[in-house]
Design a protein around this motif. Structure first.
Motif, mmCIF file in Angstrom:
data_model
loop_
_atom_site.group_PDB
_atom_site.id
_atom_site.type_symbol
_atom_site.label_atom_id
_atom_site.label_comp_id
_atom_site.label_asym_id
_atom_site.label_seq_id
_atom_site.Cartn_x
_atom_site.Cartn_y
_atom_site.Cartn_z
ATOM 1 N N SER A 1 5.387 -5.317 4.273
ATOM 2 C CA SER A 1 5.262 -4.763 2.917
ATOM 3 C C SER A 1 3.996 -3.923 2.762
ATOM 4 O O SER A 1 4.016 -2.872 2.121
ATOM 5 C CB SER A 1 5.311 -5.873 1.872
ATOM 6 N N VAL A 2 2.885 -4.356 3.362
ATOM 7 C CA VAL A 2 1.636 -3.595 3.268
ATOM 8 C C VAL A 2 1.748 -2.290 4.059
ATOM 9 O O VAL A 2 1.385 -1.221 3.579
ATOM 10 C CB VAL A 2 0.431 -4.435 3.767
ATOM 11 N N GLY A 3 2.262 -2.380 5.282
ATOM 12 C CA GLY A 3 2.424 -1.189 6.113
ATOM 13 C C GLY A 3 3.347 -0.164 5.473
ATOM 14 O O GLY A 3 3.056 1.035 5.471
ATOM 15 N N ALA A 4 4.463 -0.623 4.912
ATOM 16 C CA ALA A 4 5.412 0.289 4.271
ATOM 17 C C ALA A 4 4.796 0.973 3.058
ATOM 18 O O ALA A 4 4.985 2.175 2.852
ATOM 19 C CB ALA A 4 6.678 -0.467 3.872
ATOM 20 N N SER A 5 4.032 0.227 2.262
ATOM 21 C CA SER A 5 3.364 0.824 1.098
ATOM 22 C C SER A 5 2.356 1.876 1.535
ATOM 23 O O SER A 5 2.264 2.954 0.929
ATOM 24 C CB SER A 5 2.641 -0.252 0.287
ATOM 25 N N LEU A 6 1.613 1.579 2.584
ATOM 26 C CA LEU A 6 0.628 2.514 3.110
ATOM 27 C C LEU A 6 1.304 3.773 3.649
ATOM 28 O O LEU A 6 0.868 4.891 3.365
ATOM 29 C CB LEU A 6 -0.195 1.836 4.200
ATOM 30 N N VAL A 7 2.380 3.606 4.408
ATOM 31 C CA VAL A 7 3.123 4.747 4.950
ATOM 32 C C VAL A 7 3.615 5.640 3.818
ATOM 33 O O VAL A 7 3.442 6.862 3.847
ATOM 34 C CB VAL A 7 4.317 4.277 5.813
#
Length: 69
Positions: free
Chosen positions: A24-30
């Motif tokens: 979830s954090v990686g996807a938001s950052l991307v």
């Protein structure tokens, strides 16, 4: 590596970014970085995690290990 692009008649710096992991954090950052006009690639070992990016995500996805063992 950075590059210059024109946005609204102004030169802006664009970054080429690699994100390891599409939780979830990686996807938001991307999504945020791609939204800002950066070229983003995300690597995750589970292809199903890329659904977190949503439809129309403007990034490169790579299925594989994001670390070297």
């Amino acid at each position: 590596k950075n590059a210059q692009r024109q946005r609204n008649g102004r030169a802006v710096t664009v970054m080429y970014i690699i994100i390891a992991g599409c939780n979830s954090v990686g996807a938001s950052l991307v999504n945020k970085l791609a939204e800002d006009g950066n070229d983003v690639a995300v690597i995750d070992r589970d292809e199903e995690n890329f659904v977190r990016l949503g439809d129309g995500s403007n990034c490169m996805t790579v299925t594989g290990m994001p670390i070297d063992e």
